[in-house]
Design an enzyme around this catalytic site. Structure first.
Site, short mmCIF file in Angstrom:
data_model
loop_
_atom_site.label_atom_id
_atom_site.label_comp_id
_atom_site.label_asym_id
_atom_site.label_seq_id
_atom_site.Cartn_x
_atom_site.Cartn_y
_atom_site.Cartn_z
N ALA B 18 138.04 12.69 0.46
CA ALA B 18 136.74 13.19 0.03
C ALA B 18 136.28 12.53 -1.26
CB ALA B 18 136.79 14.71 -0.14
N GLY B 19 136.62 11.23 -1.41
CA GLY B 19 136.03 10.45 -2.49
C GLY B 19 134.68 9.93 -2.03
N GLY B 20 134.19 8.90 -2.68
CA GLY B 20 132.85 8.39 -2.40
C GLY B 20 132.62 8.02 -0.95
N GLY B 22 134.34 8.87 1.83
CA GLY B 22 134.49 10.00 2.74
C GLY B 22 133.27 10.91 2.69
N PHE B 122 126.71 -7.69 -15.83
CA PHE B 122 128.12 -7.42 -15.54
C PHE B 122 128.78 -8.74 -15.19
CE2 PHE B 122 131.75 -5.13 -14.02
CZ PHE B 122 131.63 -3.86 -14.59
N ASP B 224 147.87 6.92 1.51
CA ASP B 224 148.19 7.75 2.68
C ASP B 224 147.60 7.18 3.97
OD1 ASP B 224 149.47 9.36 0.84
OD2 ASP B 224 147.82 10.77 0.66
N GLN B 243 144.11 -6.47 -7.64
CA GLN B 243 143.50 -6.84 -8.91
C GLN B 243 144.24 -6.16 -10.06
OE1 GLN B 243 139.21 -5.76 -9.44
NE2 GLN B 243 138.96 -7.98 -9.43
N HIS B 245 144.51 -5.54 -14.38
CA HIS B 245 143.81 -5.56 -15.67
C HIS B 245 144.84 -5.97 -16.72
CE1 HIS B 245 141.61 -4.25 -19.18
NE2 HIS B 245 140.54 -4.10 -18.44
N LEU B 255 144.32 2.46 -19.25
CA LEU B 255 143.56 1.25 -19.54
C LEU B 255 143.11 1.18 -21.01
CD1 LEU B 255 142.64 -0.85 -17.38
CD2 LEU B 255 140.38 0.15 -17.61
N THR B 257 140.38 -0.85 -22.92
CA THR B 257 139.20 -1.63 -22.54
C THR B 257 139.21 -3.04 -23.15
OG1 THR B 257 136.84 -1.83 -22.97
CG2 THR B 257 138.00 -0.28 -24.31
N GLU B 258 138.56 -3.96 -22.41
CA GLU B 258 138.40 -5.33 -22.89
C GLU B 258 137.68 -5.37 -24.23
OE1 GLU B 258 137.31 -6.40 -19.12
OE2 GLU B 258 139.02 -7.74 -18.92
N ARG B 289 140.29 -12.48 -17.44
CA ARG B 289 141.37 -11.53 -17.16
C ARG B 289 142.62 -12.20 -16.60
NH1 ARG B 289 138.90 -6.08 -14.33
NH2 ARG B 289 137.76 -5.36 -16.16
N HIS B 356 145.20 -2.41 -10.71
CA HIS B 356 143.93 -1.70 -10.84
C HIS B 356 143.24 -1.41 -9.50
CE1 HIS B 356 140.50 -0.29 -13.03
NE2 HIS B 356 139.70 -1.26 -12.65
N GLU B 386 138.27 1.85 -0.35
CA GLU B 386 139.41 1.03 -0.77
C GLU B 386 140.50 0.94 0.30
OE1 GLU B 386 140.54 1.76 -4.83
OE2 GLU B 386 142.31 0.48 -4.72
N ARG B 397 138.02 -8.81 -6.09
CA ARG B 397 136.79 -8.02 -6.05
C ARG B 397 135.89 -8.30 -7.24
NH1 ARG B 397 135.34 -3.24 -8.51
NH2 ARG B 397 137.42 -3.09 -9.42
N LEU B 403 132.10 0.59 -5.87
CA LEU B 403 131.24 1.74 -5.59
C LEU B 403 130.22 1.40 -4.51
CD1 LEU B 403 130.60 3.40 -9.09
CD2 LEU B 403 132.17 4.12 -7.29
#
Lengths: 84, 594
Positions: B18-20, B22, B122, B224, B243, B245, B255, B257-258, B289, B356, B386, B397, B403
């Site tokens: 039930a993430g994005g 799903g 980005f 799973d 990937q 980081h 993490l 951050t950069e 990276r 990551h 994913e 990626r 997303l």
């Protein structure tokens, strides 16, 4: 639900969260600090564990303070947790 | 032949996760009036999608001229030409539509003064086929994933999606023909095992980043869906591509951050040397990276790591003004104190390259159908996000495409289910007699095992093996040894023992079942990585160096193909990369350089 069941449910809700940071912190807190809490503090912790990570995270890193004094006590203990 | 049975519930569609992706798939299905169940190990808005902060890309062109074809080019290039160009075209063309839809679902995007969705630059987002940076990322402050989940969840509540929260799916149900007929799942609160018998099954279970010792992934990401697919005889695609980081806190994985290096943070080895000066004399600590990660691993491998085990390097900001740290890097001090036990104002932060994101997964086409080795859809089975490998990310990626992947392929899989139901391609077939046997045997083994290994120790051994032998920078001998070691870990995993045998809220059992999934992913990753004798995207081998014939170590002649790992015999096969887009010209192979 007996005590084992309640504790396991709480363990699941502390260690299967949206953010790794919160899995680590709440998991560590549950093992080391939770057993030493007063009943009122333990209840407050259960309530906090039910919060979403992006509600709880600003409280943990000091960007926000809770209104509830018992939650504030628990939070000061949570802020002192060191995950190593 | 045993005929063990469990209670059966019938649905038109069952979605696992039930993430994005799903939640996005569920909206399509529930709004079409289908009886839809969504199973999740946690309450939906606690899914790991929350951790995605950066944004979602779409060529809306709100701030400056942009085009889906440019986005497509960036994605193909980012994938190091391993992405399938039909799926990439589909995703980039659909991006504006799904982002605007999300806005209509109530997503609080940041806005421009004119009220349009604000877009920011980005890494890797360029206009005019790689010419200059373009503003393409749409965000809701630094809580894009969180806001997205809430918007999608609310829409599902309105559409009457049925949620099964704190349920773990254990196995796929397939019949003799290979058609997927649902899943067997465990309710944690009761310990009850139930068959979800459905016309369509959609996997949206996310990644498996927990196979690594150092991982930014939350504990829930145990692969799973990958484990269930592999046990059901479905090959896993391109699992060697992960990937990393460069700067996760050593041990914890959290993490850093950069931005810390952007503000002047310096990487140092055990001799206190600023080692990036040797690897990247110009960019130094701000090199890309992959360059920074490889340099860090080389320092550690050559004995210049820090700490008692010489297994990390240091990120030093002690030379910065404490006021600057507090102002420009909020939260970094707290993170360092809580997760590394050091105050970065006074001492450097121990860091290692950290896993990551998983580029590989269950093979799908751009419609969200899971496909077999012959590229034909497996009836009744769909996947998005994913867990799936469409493949839009290929070997690497592009930022903010994760997303986007959730939205586009979550929706596409839902639409394809509807089409397949209407055309009669799928329907509610009878369950095979042995539908629950394999799962119940696995549970029975766990309940009766004595003298077995501890789940925690096995998991740690698995994670350490993956980190050491199959990390961000890979070495032939280490990979060969890693394959042998992971087979040893697998034997221990097959005999895990849990002390708690109770039914209700038995978290030890659930963790053992998660480990059954992690081991499949770990094996697939190690075996696939050992076999791929080139460097491409995130898979970088020491013995496949940069030469004029093979720039960056990429060997298109022999390795421009997708890996398929089959659980049966841990066998590998390969399939071609789809180079033909849906409507435009192929983006031809070329050296990837930025």
């Amino acid at each position: 639900m007996d005590d084992r069941e309640k504790l396991n449910r709480l363990r699941w809700r502390c260690t299967r969260r949206a953010m790794l940071e919160m899995d680590l912190l709440l998991g560590e807190f549950l093992e080391r600090v939770y057993p030493t809490l007063s009943p009122a503090q333990a209840d407050a912790f259960v309530t906090m564990a039910d919060m979403e990570d992006l509600e709880l995270w600003p409280l943990v890193n000091g960007q926000r303070e809770p209104d509830d004094p018992v939650q504030a006590e628990v939070l000061s203990l949570l802020r002192n947790v060191r995950v190593k | 032949m045993s005929k063990l049975s469990v209670p059966v519930r019938k649905f038109d569609a069952v979605i696992v996760g039930a993430g994005g992706s799903g939640l996005r798939a569920a909206i399509q299905l529930s709004e079409a009036g289908l009886k839809t169940a969504v199973l999740s190990k946690v309450f939906p808005t606690r899914s790991h999608t929350v951790a995605a902060q950066g944004g979602v890309s779409a060529s809306l062109g709100n701030s400056e001229e942009d085009h889906w074809h440019w986005h497509m080019y960036d994605t193909v290039k980012g994938s190091d030409w391993l992405g399938d160009q039909d799926a990439i075209e589909y995703m980039c063309r659909k991006a504006p539509e799904v982002v605007v839809e999300l806005e209509h679902f109530g997503m609080p995007f940041d806005r421009t003064d004119e009220g349009k969705i604000y877009q920011r630059p980005f890494g890797g987002h360029m206009s005019n086929f790689g010419e200059k940076p373009v503003r393409r990322a749409c965000a809701a402050a630094d809580r894009t994933g969180h806001a997205m989940l809430h918007a999608l969840y609310q829409r599902n509540v309105r559409a009457n999606t049925q949620f099964f929260v704190e349920w773990m799916a254990l196995d796929l149900i397939r019949d003799q023909s290979g058609q997927v007929l649902g899943v067997i799942a465990l309710e944690m609160e009761t310990g009850e095992v139930v068959a979800f018998h459905s016309k369509a099954t959609v996997f949206a279970t996310g990644g498996a980043g927990r196979i690594y010792y150092s991982s930014t992934n939350a504990f829930i990401n145990t692969g799973d869906g990958l484990g269930m697919a592999a046990r059901a005889g479905i090959a896993l695609e391109d699992m060697e591509f992960w990937q990393f980081h460069p700067t996760g806190v050593a041990g914890a994985g959290v993490l850093i951050t950069e931005g810390v290096r952007g503000e002047g943070g310096i990487l140092r080895n055990s001799t206190n040397e600023r080692f990036m000066e040797r690897y990247a004399p110009n960019a130094k600590d701000l090199a890309s990276r992959d360059v920074v990660s490889r340099a860090m691993v080389t320092e550690i491998n050559e004995g210049r790591g820090c700490g008692p085990n010489k297994d990390f390097v240091l990120l030093d900001i002690t030379h910065l003004d404490p006021a600057t740290i507090m102002k420009r890097l909020p939260g970094i001090r707290e993170i360092s104190i809580q997760f590394a036990g050091i105050d970065p104002i006074k001492a450097p932060i121990p860091v290692v390259p950290t896993c990551h994101y998983q580029m590989g997964g269950v093979p799908t086409n751009y419609k969200g159908q899971v496909v077999g080795d012959d590229a034909a859809p497996i009836r009744g089975f769909y996947a998005a996000g994913e867990v799936a490998c469409a493949s839009v990310h290929g070997a690497n990626r592009l930022g903010t495409n994760s997303l986007l992947d959730l939205l586009v392929f979550g929706k596409a899989s839902g639409d394809t289910v509807i089409d397949d139901l209407r055309s009669g391609e799928i329907g509610l077939k009878e369950l095979p007699a042995d539908y629950a046997d394999r799962t119940l045997a696995r549970l029975h083994r766990l309940n009766t095992q004595t003298g077995g290994a501890s789940v925690n120790e096995c998991r740690l051994e698995l994670q350490r093996t993956m980190q050491k032998h199959c990390g961000v920078f890979r070495f032939k001998d280490m990979l060969v040894e890693g394959v042998a070691k992971i087979v040893e870990v697998e034997k221990a995993v097959a005999q895990t023992e849990i002390k708690d045998k109770s039914q209700v809220w038995n978290t030890a059992r659930v963790e053992a079942l998660e480990l059954d999934n992690l081991i499949e992913v770990a094996k697939a990753t190690m075996v696939s990585a050992e076999a791929r004798k080139e460097s491409r995207g995130a898979h970088v081998r020491d013995d496949a160096p940069d030469t004029p014939a093979n720039p960056n170590g990429r060997d298109d002649l022999n390795w421009h193909k997708h890996t398929l790992w089959h659980r049966d015999g841990s066998r590998l096969s390969y399939k071609p990369v789809i180079m033909k887009p849906l409507s435009v010209e192929t983006i031809a192979l070329k050296t990837r350089s930025y």
